[in-house]
Motif scaffolding. Sequence first.
Motif, mmCIF file in Angstrom:
data_model
loop_
_atom_site.group_PDB
_atom_site.id
_atom_site.type_symbol
_atom_site.label_atom_id
_atom_site.label_comp_id
_atom_site.label_asym_id
_atom_site.label_seq_id
_atom_site.Cartn_x
_atom_site.Cartn_y
_atom_site.Cartn_z
ATOM 1 N N THR A 171 -8.719 -30.769 9.761
ATOM 2 C CA THR A 171 -7.658 -30.467 8.793
ATOM 3 C C THR A 171 -7.165 -31.730 8.098
ATOM 4 N N GLN A 172 -7.149 -32.823 8.829
ATOM 5 C CA GLN A 172 -6.661 -34.078 8.261
ATOM 6 C C GLN A 172 -7.631 -34.611 7.204
ATOM 7 N N VAL A 173 -8.910 -34.595 7.519
ATOM 8 C CA VAL A 173 -9.919 -35.079 6.573
ATOM 9 C C VAL A 173 -9.957 -34.182 5.346
ATOM 10 N N ASN A 174 -9.832 -32.875 5.559
ATOM 11 C CA ASN A 174 -9.817 -31.939 4.443
ATOM 12 C C ASN A 174 -8.662 -32.242 3.501
ATOM 13 N N THR A 175 -7.515 -32.592 4.060
ATOM 14 C CA THR A 175 -6.354 -32.921 3.237
ATOM 15 C C THR A 175 -6.561 -34.240 2.498
ATOM 16 N N ILE A 176 -7.233 -35.191 3.132
ATOM 17 C CA ILE A 176 -7.530 -36.460 2.462
ATOM 18 C C ILE A 176 -8.392 -36.222 1.228
ATOM 19 N N THR A 177 -9.449 -35.426 1.378
ATOM 20 C CA THR A 177 -10.330 -35.149 0.232
ATOM 21 C C THR A 177 -9.590 -34.364 -0.848
ATOM 22 N N THR A 178 -8.713 -33.440 -0.436
ATOM 23 C CA THR A 178 -7.921 -32.664 -1.409
ATOM 24 C C THR A 178 -6.988 -33.579 -2.185
ATOM 25 N N ALA A 179 -6.358 -34.510 -1.472
ATOM 26 C CA ALA A 179 -5.416 -35.436 -2.117
ATOM 27 C C ALA A 179 -6.131 -36.338 -3.117
ATOM 28 N N ILE A 180 -7.271 -36.877 -2.702
ATOM 29 C CA ILE A 180 -8.043 -37.749 -3.598
ATOM 30 C C ILE A 180 -8.540 -36.964 -4.801
ATOM 31 N N ILE A 204 -17.909 -40.005 5.948
ATOM 32 C CA ILE A 204 -18.638 -41.056 6.675
ATOM 33 C C ILE A 204 -17.746 -42.280 6.880
ATOM 34 N N ALA A 205 -16.999 -42.660 5.838
ATOM 35 C CA ALA A 205 -16.117 -43.822 5.931
ATOM 36 C C ALA A 205 -15.045 -43.610 7.000
ATOM 37 N N ILE A 206 -14.454 -42.421 7.017
ATOM 38 C CA ILE A 206 -13.418 -42.119 8.012
ATOM 39 C C ILE A 206 -14.021 -42.122 9.412
ATOM 40 N N THR A 207 -15.214 -41.580 9.549
ATOM 41 C CA THR A 207 -15.903 -41.563 10.843
ATOM 42 C C THR A 207 -16.033 -42.964 11.413
ATOM 43 N N LEU A 208 -16.479 -43.905 10.592
ATOM 44 C CA LEU A 208 -16.688 -45.278 11.054
ATOM 45 C C LEU A 208 -15.370 -45.957 11.433
ATOM 46 N N LEU A 209 -14.331 -45.763 10.614
ATOM 47 C CA LEU A 209 -13.031 -46.376 10.906
ATOM 48 C C LEU A 209 -12.436 -45.832 12.200
ATOM 49 N N VAL A 210 -12.484 -44.511 12.356
ATOM 50 C CA VAL A 210 -11.936 -43.878 13.560
ATOM 51 C C VAL A 210 -12.685 -44.346 14.799
ATOM 52 N N LEU A 211 -13.979 -44.428 14.703
ATOM 53 C CA LEU A 211 -14.812 -44.843 15.833
ATOM 54 C C LEU A 211 -14.454 -46.253 16.293
ATOM 55 N N VAL A 212 -14.313 -47.173 15.335
ATOM 56 C CA VAL A 212 -14.003 -48.568 15.662
ATOM 57 C C VAL A 212 -12.646 -48.676 16.364
ATOM 58 N N ALA A 378 -2.703 -38.655 7.130
ATOM 59 C CA ALA A 378 -3.808 -37.941 7.762
ATOM 60 C C ALA A 378 -4.600 -38.841 8.697
ATOM 61 N N PHE A 379 -4.847 -40.078 8.273
ATOM 62 C CA PHE A 379 -5.637 -40.990 9.100
ATOM 63 C C PHE A 379 -4.906 -41.325 10.399
ATOM 64 N N SER A 380 -3.592 -41.522 10.308
ATOM 65 C CA SER A 380 -2.833 -41.824 11.524
ATOM 66 C C SER A 380 -2.881 -40.655 12.500
ATOM 67 N N THR A 381 -2.859 -39.438 11.951
ATOM 68 C CA THR A 381 -2.937 -38.247 12.807
ATOM 69 C C THR A 381 -4.284 -38.168 13.512
ATOM 70 N N ILE A 382 -5.336 -38.515 12.809
ATOM 71 C CA ILE A 382 -6.675 -38.511 13.411
ATOM 72 C C ILE A 382 -6.707 -39.453 14.616
ATOM 73 N N LEU A 383 -6.077 -40.615 14.478
ATOM 74 C CA LEU A 383 -6.043 -41.582 15.583
ATOM 75 C C LEU A 383 -5.233 -41.050 16.760
ATOM 76 N N GLY A 384 -4.034 -40.513 16.454
ATOM 77 C CA GLY A 384 -3.180 -39.996 17.521
ATOM 78 C C GLY A 384 -3.847 -38.890 18.314
ATOM 79 N N TRP A 385 -4.452 -37.952 17.605
ATOM 80 C CA TRP A 385 -5.111 -36.833 18.284
ATOM 81 C C TRP A 385 -6.416 -37.252 18.951
ATOM 82 N N GLY A 386 -7.011 -38.324 18.458
ATOM 83 C CA GLY A 386 -8.183 -38.869 19.148
ATOM 84 C C GLY A 386 -7.813 -39.357 20.543
ATOM 85 N N LEU A 387 -6.631 -39.978 20.644
ATOM 86 C CA LEU A 387 -6.128 -40.402 21.954
ATOM 87 C C LEU A 387 -5.872 -39.188 22.846
#
Length: 465
Positions: A171-180, A204-212, A378-387
């Motif tokens: 949902t977060q990534v979907n919102t990022i693409t919608t916003a852009i 792909i860019a978000i995937t790499l950042l989140v992974l790191v 959205a990106f911060s949420t991805i990190l929080g929920w990843g934890l």
Amino acid sequence: MLKTIVSYNDMINAFIWGVPSMICIMGVGIWLTLNTRFIQFRKFGYTLKHTFGAMFDKKEAGDGALTSFQSVCTALAGTVGTGNIAGVAGAIALGGPGAVFWMWLSALLGMCTKFAEVTLAVHFRERNDHGDWVGGPMYYIKNGLSKKWSWLAILYSTFGVLTVFGTGNATQVNTITTAIDSALTSTGAFKHGLPSGVNLGIGIAITLLVLVILIGGIKRIGRVAEKLVPFMALYYIIFGLLVVILNYKNVPGVFRDIFEGAFAPRAITGGVVGSMFIAMRRGVSRGIFSNEAGLGTGSIAHSSAEVDHPVQQGLWGIFEVFADTIVICTITALVILCSGVKINYGKTAGAELTISGFTATFGGWVSVMLAVALCCFAFSTILGWGLYGSRCIEFLLGKGAIKPFVVAYSLVAIVGATMDLGLIWNIADTFNGLMVIPNLIAVLLLSGTVIRLTKDYFSKEKSAK
């Protein structure tokens, strides 16, 4: 096929978020509020002084721990996200302005629920094999209740792992693409939306950042969160308040619509939303999606805080819900309703409705600024929920499962960049509702511990004075 899936999921959601769930969520909040003697109101000034007032105190955390500020920023990274922007817009579109009232009410009760969750998480936490503090619903079930309740901890962790892929990532990534997409379309860069290849590149860019970041563990997540969260929250609040100020003449009418629409939505929405319960369900579910009070997820981040007493961190739970819903969600609602932008009641809406509220006031240029804010949220949420997902999978399968999970979780960003928003939100609502059940059972059973710890903390404070 897609319509069939949506239809079945709507039926499941209608059951999960039906009358029993509303009674449980609001009921536990009322129970805790009464038994803590309205701590979220009675000690609100004290809470602000010892949370917001001490936010920038310089303090270093020990190994495997975070400072209180880092912990709350990590928790806010999970809560302050698209639920505050796209979620509020969806609640208003499907439940009318009255949904905002029910969002407020659920937040006022949720402040006490989150206080209880965080207090329990810190009290019953433990060290994992890496020496990190770990806690949350699965641990306060495991360490606070008898062994016969162990299935509840397993159930919660299982739902948690399934939830993070949709709620925390897709949902977060979907919102990022919608916003852009909305930003570039409004500026004339793309007349017909983003090409599919651009969406894939964003994923792909978000995937790499989140992974790191996630591979770096709790310390790296905390360091990123404490820098990103305050910036994005202040950035959004300033722009939102400017919209309200510039449309100040509409403010009284908006509040009238919110209160009237809470009980008679038909009068405000032209009959499209005709049931008070629909407004209530949309407001409460989106409120919980945003502030997570009742889900227990935020307590997972708070359990890493280095504090002297569990209630000391529990106060941050009250502040977190206040900042997330009473402040940021309210600003989003006022932006949409004060700007006079057309709302298609009864139809799914997301970030684009909120963006239109800003552009109606400032013009198309502001959509670029908002796209930046949305991407940060959205990106911060991805990190929080990843934890959260990492902690849940660790509880179920051990530390060896964390890295494979992080890789899989990161890759979901690619899928989320191209999925349908309506289906994603529906599925996220389903899993959010399922997580609430085992958590609220545990919080209710352990409410006596919360009351005891609260009395102990404030009696010591009184003695110290």
